[in-house]
Design an enzyme around this catalytic site. Structure first.
Site, PDB file in Angstrom:
ATOM      1  N   ASN A  80       0.718  -1.135   0.012  1.00 43.78           N
ATOM      2  CA  ASN A  80      -0.042  -0.115  -0.144  1.00 43.78           C
ATOM      3  C   ASN A  80       0.747   1.283   0.186  1.00 43.78           C
ATOM      4  O   ASN A  80       0.269   2.319   0.275  1.00 43.78           O
ATOM      5  CB  ASN A  80      -0.888  -0.097   1.286  1.00 43.78           C
ATOM      6  N   VAL A  87       0.935   6.864   0.341  1.00 44.70           N
ATOM      7  CA  VAL A  87       0.308   5.830   1.043  1.00 44.70           C
ATOM      8  C   VAL A  87      -0.984   5.629   0.531  1.00 44.70           C
ATOM      9  O   VAL A  87      -1.775   6.815   0.583  1.00 44.70           O
ATOM     10  CB  VAL A  87       0.450   6.107   2.419  1.00 44.70           C
ATOM     11  N   CYS A  88      -1.495   4.468   0.392  1.00 48.49           N
ATOM     12  CA  CYS A  88      -3.035   4.481   0.315  1.00 48.49           C
ATOM     13  C   CYS A  88      -3.469   3.871   1.558  1.00 48.49           C
ATOM     14  O   CYS A  88      -3.312   2.888   1.831  1.00 48.49           O
ATOM     15  CB  CYS A  88      -3.368   3.233  -0.901  1.00 48.49           C
ATOM     16  N   LEU A  89      -4.317   4.789   2.222  1.00 46.58           N
ATOM     17  CA  LEU A  89      -4.855   4.647   3.521  1.00 46.58           C
ATOM     18  C   LEU A  89      -6.149   4.860   3.525  1.00 46.58           C
ATOM     19  O   LEU A  89      -6.693   6.099   3.246  1.00 46.58           O
ATOM     20  CB  LEU A  89      -3.840   5.394   4.587  1.00 46.58           C
TER      21      LEU A  89
END
Length: 152
Positions: A80, A87-89
């Protein structure tokens, strides 16, 4: 409103002990309240344990109405996090972000992401595929990167 709220949130992270288990320290970049540099600890029980990662956090002018952005400045092997450190959050996605969210919530979500990658929402599909198909190999590679790039 944004700068007062940010100042309050920043003070929260300056207090001891940190309000979030993965945050080791937070400093302002060039005294700019809208740019933070954080030292993030690899969570216990994760392949990142023992690592200290630098994470940059940028806040939009209209924070808290729009989400901040996080970027790993330290290389990390994680599905991620892309090659540039973005960041893919989930909490930071525009459809999920709420003005009531605080940075402590964001950092707790980041700590959870380090413990539990979301391979189905991977920015790096090759790493997500390895995470799903061979967890031991993924853990070994992630731990090696933590040792190589995030050692104290």
């Amino acid at each position: 409103m944004g700068s007062r709220r940010l100042a309050r949130e920043f003070r929260t992270f300056e207090e001891y002990p940190p309000p979030c288990p993965v945050v080791h320290s937070v400093i302002l970049v060039e005294e700019n309240l809208f740019e933070w540099s954080m030292a993030v600890l690899g969570p216990a029980g994760s392949p990142y344990e023992g690592g200290i990662f630098r994470v940059a956090c940028s806040f939009p002018e209209n924070y808290p109405f729009n989400a901040p952005t996080l970027r790993f400045m330290t290389r990390i092997y994680h599905p991620n996090v892309d090659d540039d450190g973005s960041v893919c959050l989930g909490i930071l996605k525009s459809e999920a972000w709420k003005p009531a969210n605080r940075m402590v919530d964001v950092m707790n979500a980041l700590g959870d992401l380090l413990l539990n990658p979301v391979a189905t929402d991977a920015l790096r599909t090759d790493i997500g595929d390895l995470y799903q198909s061979d967890r031991a190999a993924y853990n070994s590679r992630a731990a090696a990167w933590a040792r190589d790039y995030a050692s104290a």
